[in-house]
Design a protein around this motif. Sequence first.
Motif, PDB file in Angstrom:
ATOM      1  N   GLY A  74       0.820  -1.200   0.000  1.00  0.00           N
ATOM      2  CA  GLY A  74       0.000   0.000   0.000  1.00  0.00           C
ATOM      3  C   GLY A  74       0.853   1.249   0.000  1.00  0.00           C
ATOM      4  N   GLN A  75       1.993   1.196   0.685  1.00  0.00           N
ATOM      5  CA  GLN A  75       2.925   2.326   0.661  1.00  0.00           C
ATOM      6  C   GLN A  75       3.906   2.184  -0.494  1.00  0.00           C
ATOM      7  OE1 GLN A  75       4.615   1.942   4.569  1.00  0.00           O
ATOM      8  NE2 GLN A  75       3.087   3.280   5.484  1.00  0.00           N
ATOM      9  N   ASP A  76       3.876   1.047  -1.169  1.00  0.00           N
ATOM     10  CA  ASP A  76       4.822   0.774  -2.240  1.00  0.00           C
ATOM     11  C   ASP A  76       4.235   1.016  -3.636  1.00  0.00           C
ATOM     12  OD1 ASP A  76       3.054  -1.339  -2.416  1.00  0.00           O
ATOM     13  OD2 ASP A  76       4.519  -2.877  -1.928  1.00  0.00           O
ATOM     14  N   LEU A  77       3.060   1.616  -3.690  1.00  0.00           N
ATOM     15  CA  LEU A  77       2.418   1.847  -4.990  1.00  0.00           C
ATOM     16  C   LEU A  77       3.257   2.703  -5.937  1.00  0.00           C
ATOM     17  CD1 LEU A  77      -1.317   2.145  -3.923  1.00  0.00           C
ATOM     18  CD2 LEU A  77      -0.092   0.168  -4.838  1.00  0.00           C
ATOM     19  N   PRO A  78       4.013   3.716  -5.454  1.00  0.00           N
ATOM     20  CA  PRO A  78       4.881   4.446  -6.377  1.00  0.00           C
ATOM     21  C   PRO A  78       5.910   3.532  -7.060  1.00  0.00           C
ATOM     22  CG  PRO A  78       4.625   5.692  -4.357  1.00  0.00           C
ATOM     23  CD  PRO A  78       3.999   4.340  -4.118  1.00  0.00           C
ATOM     24  N   GLY A  79       6.324   2.495  -6.376  1.00  0.00           N
ATOM     25  CA  GLY A  79       7.255   1.541  -6.981  1.00  0.00           C
ATOM     26  C   GLY A  79       6.620   0.789  -8.134  1.00  0.00           C
ATOM     27  N   PHE A  80       5.363   0.362  -7.949  1.00  0.00           N
ATOM     28  CA  PHE A  80       4.676  -0.324  -9.041  1.00  0.00           C
ATOM     29  C   PHE A  80       4.402   0.627 -10.205  1.00  0.00           C
ATOM     30  CE2 PHE A  80       3.894  -3.557  -5.808  1.00  0.00           C
ATOM     31  CZ  PHE A  80       4.217  -4.692  -6.537  1.00  0.00           C
ATOM     32  N   ALA A  81       4.112   1.875  -9.897  1.00  0.00           N
ATOM     33  CA  ALA A  81       3.943   2.868 -10.975  1.00  0.00           C
ATOM     34  C   ALA A  81       5.253   3.041 -11.734  1.00  0.00           C
ATOM     35  CB  ALA A  81       3.475   4.194 -10.393  1.00  0.00           C
ATOM     36  N   GLY A  82       6.370   3.070 -10.996  1.00  0.00           N
ATOM     37  CA  GLY A  82       7.675   3.191 -11.634  1.00  0.00           C
ATOM     38  C   GLY A  82       8.008   2.012 -12.518  1.00  0.00           C
ATOM     39  N   LEU A  83       7.553   0.828 -12.141  1.00  0.00           N
ATOM     40  CA  LEU A  83       7.826  -0.353 -12.953  1.00  0.00           C
ATOM     41  C   LEU A  83       6.939  -0.423 -14.187  1.00  0.00           C
ATOM     42  CD1 LEU A  83       8.283  -3.212 -10.308  1.00  0.00           C
ATOM     43  CD2 LEU A  83      10.011  -1.717 -11.316  1.00  0.00           C
ATOM     44  N   THR A  84       5.693   0.015 -14.068  1.00  0.00           N
ATOM     45  CA  THR A  84       4.768  -0.119 -15.188  1.00  0.00           C
ATOM     46  C   THR A  84       4.845   1.039 -16.188  1.00  0.00           C
ATOM     47  OG1 THR A  84       2.986   0.869 -13.891  1.00  0.00           O
ATOM     48  CG2 THR A  84       3.127  -1.538 -13.905  1.00  0.00           C
ATOM     49  N   GLY A  85       5.208   2.220 -15.715  1.00  0.00           N
ATOM     50  CA  GLY A  85       5.235   3.389 -16.601  1.00  0.00           C
ATOM     51  C   GLY A  85       6.111   3.224 -17.839  1.00  0.00           C
ATOM     52  N   PRO A  86       7.401   2.926 -17.675  1.00  0.00           N
ATOM     53  CA  PRO A  86       8.254   2.771 -18.855  1.00  0.00           C
ATOM     54  C   PRO A  86       7.790   1.646 -19.773  1.00  0.00           C
ATOM     55  CG  PRO A  86       9.598   3.022 -16.888  1.00  0.00           C
ATOM     56  CD  PRO A  86       8.173   2.865 -16.435  1.00  0.00           C
ATOM     57  N   LEU A  87       7.287   0.555 -19.208  1.00  0.00           N
ATOM     58  CA  LEU A  87       6.790  -0.553 -20.028  1.00  0.00           C
ATOM     59  C   LEU A  87       5.629  -0.115 -20.907  1.00  0.00           C
ATOM     60  CD1 LEU A  87       6.759  -3.516 -17.507  1.00  0.00           C
ATOM     61  CD2 LEU A  87       8.101  -3.376 -19.596  1.00  0.00           C
ATOM     62  N   LEU A  88       4.712   0.604 -20.311  1.00  0.00           N
ATOM     63  CA  LEU A  88       3.538   1.054 -21.050  1.00  0.00           C
ATOM     64  C   LEU A  88       3.933   2.004 -22.183  1.00  0.00           C
ATOM     65  CD1 LEU A  88       0.477   0.976 -21.294  1.00  0.00           C
ATOM     66  CD2 LEU A  88       0.362   2.813 -19.622  1.00  0.00           C
ATOM     67  N   VAL A  89       4.809   2.942 -21.875  1.00  0.00           N
ATOM     68  CA  VAL A  89       5.260   3.903 -22.892  1.00  0.00           C
ATOM     69  C   VAL A  89       5.976   3.178 -24.022  1.00  0.00           C
ATOM     70  CG1 VAL A  89       6.825   5.843 -23.316  1.00  0.00           C
ATOM     71  CG2 VAL A  89       5.362   5.837 -21.289  1.00  0.00           C
ATOM     72  N   TRP A  90       6.858   2.252 -23.678  1.00  0.00           N
ATOM     73  CA  TRP A  90       7.625   1.519 -24.696  1.00  0.00           C
ATOM     74  C   TRP A  90       6.697   0.650 -25.543  1.00  0.00           C
ATOM     75  CZ3 TRP A  90      11.339   4.555 -24.171  1.00  0.00           C
ATOM     76  CH2 TRP A  90      12.630   4.297 -24.597  1.00  0.00           C
ATOM     77  N   ALA A  91       5.753  -0.042 -24.899  1.00  0.00           N
ATOM     78  CA  ALA A  91       4.822  -0.885 -25.648  1.00  0.00           C
ATOM     79  C   ALA A  91       3.996  -0.055 -26.630  1.00  0.00           C
ATOM     80  CB  ALA A  91       3.904  -1.640 -24.696  1.00  0.00           C
ATOM     81  N   LEU A  92       3.533   1.100 -26.190  1.00  0.00           N
ATOM     82  CA  LEU A  92       2.754   1.969 -27.083  1.00  0.00           C
ATOM     83  C   LEU A  92       3.607   2.514 -28.222  1.00  0.00           C
ATOM     84  CD1 LEU A  92       0.594   3.896 -24.455  1.00  0.00           C
ATOM     85  CD2 LEU A  92      -0.168   2.128 -26.065  1.00  0.00           C
ATOM     86  N   ALA A  93       4.851   2.882 -27.928  1.00  0.00           N
ATOM     87  CA  ALA A  93       5.747   3.400 -28.967  1.00  0.00           C
ATOM     88  C   ALA A  93       6.038   2.325 -30.010  1.00  0.00           C
ATOM     89  CB  ALA A  93       7.042   3.905 -28.344  1.00  0.00           C
ATOM     90  N   PHE A  94       6.324   1.109 -29.565  1.00  0.00           N
ATOM     91  CA  PHE A  94       6.603   0.025 -30.505  1.00  0.00           C
ATOM     92  C   PHE A  94       5.366  -0.316 -31.322  1.00  0.00           C
ATOM     93  CE2 PHE A  94      10.539  -0.314 -28.391  1.00  0.00           C
ATOM     94  CZ  PHE A  94      11.351  -1.216 -29.059  1.00  0.00           C
ATOM     95  N   THR A  95       4.193  -0.295 -30.685  1.00  0.00           N
ATOM     96  CA  THR A  95       2.956  -0.560 -31.412  1.00  0.00           C
ATOM     97  C   THR A  95       2.720   0.498 -32.477  1.00  0.00           C
ATOM     98  OG1 THR A  95       2.000  -1.641 -29.473  1.00  0.00           O
ATOM     99  CG2 THR A  95       0.458  -0.858 -31.161  1.00  0.00           C
ATOM    100  N   ALA A  96       2.912   1.759 -32.111  1.00  0.00           N
ATOM    101  CA  ALA A  96       2.730   2.850 -33.080  1.00  0.00           C
ATOM    102  C   ALA A  96       3.719   2.735 -34.230  1.00  0.00           C
ATOM    103  CB  ALA A  96       2.888   4.195 -32.376  1.00  0.00           C
ATOM    104  N   ALA A  97       4.968   2.379 -33.925  1.00  0.00           N
ATOM    105  CA  ALA A  97       5.982   2.226 -34.981  1.00  0.00           C
ATOM    106  C   ALA A  97       5.609   1.104 -35.940  1.00  0.00           C
ATOM    107  CB  ALA A  97       7.351   1.973 -34.361  1.00  0.00           C
ATOM    108  N   ALA A  98       5.038   0.026 -35.412  1.00  0.00           N
ATOM    109  CA  ALA A  98       4.631  -1.085 -36.269  1.00  0.00           C
ATOM    110  C   ALA A  98       3.422  -0.725 -37.120  1.00  0.00           C
ATOM    111  CB  ALA A  98       4.323  -2.317 -35.415  1.00  0.00           C
ATOM    112  N   VAL A  99       2.421  -0.094 -36.490  1.00  0.00           N
ATOM    113  CA  VAL A  99       1.183   0.243 -37.195  1.00  0.00           C
ATOM    114  C   VAL A  99       1.430   1.277 -38.286  1.00  0.00           C
ATOM    115  CG1 VAL A  99      -1.088   1.344 -36.905  1.00  0.00           C
ATOM    116  CG2 VAL A  99      -0.322  -0.403 -35.289  1.00  0.00           C
ATOM    117  N   THR A 100       2.266   2.259 -38.009  1.00  0.00           N
ATOM    118  CA  THR A 100       2.520   3.317 -38.988  1.00  0.00           C
ATOM    119  C   THR A 100       3.549   2.919 -40.034  1.00  0.00           C
ATOM    120  OG1 THR A 100       4.264   4.334 -37.653  1.00  0.00           O
ATOM    121  CG2 THR A 100       1.990   5.111 -37.300  1.00  0.00           C
ATOM    122  N   GLY A 101       4.239   1.816 -39.813  1.00  0.00           N
ATOM    123  CA  GLY A 101       5.271   1.388 -40.756  1.00  0.00           C
ATOM    124  C   GLY A 101       6.606   2.060 -40.537  1.00  0.00           C
TER     125      GLY A 101
END
Length: 143
Positions: A74-101
């Motif tokens: 419960g006090q460690d939620l910023p840690g989980f946000a730190g772990l998921t944030g870069p993954l989400l951004v990278w996944a979206l960037a790679f998806t956009a790069a694939a979709v747009t060619g």
Amino acid sequence: MLAALWRHLQWRGLTLAGVGACWIWYGIGLIVTDRPGIVAATGPLLSLMCMEAWGGVWIAGGLAGVLTAALRPGQDLPGFAGLTGPLLVWALAFTAAAVTGAYGTAWTAVPLYVAALLMVVVIAVLTGGRTRRCACEGVGRGE
């Protein structure tokens, strides 16, 4: 000593510390090595910040995970946000790069980022979030 550490960290803390350490490692790699595929797949992100700065984002996310691993659930939620944030951004960037060619083979890396994201979120949810008591409470106090 290891038993006491495990009683406190359990799967939740181990996830924060272990994945956080991996993100620090990955961020350093983004800073010190040339990664042509990553550069191609994250082109739109690189218009916002240079690759070294994105490496810093991964390092900061990893540090958030490592530094919050020993905190109570419960006090460690910023840690989980730190772990998921870069993954989400990278996944979206790679998806956009694939979709747009922009980088046709970027689609092949998307499952890696999404799988890691899902595993971190599942661990966070299954280990109880705000409602789970730390297993080390009461240890050594006769309870």
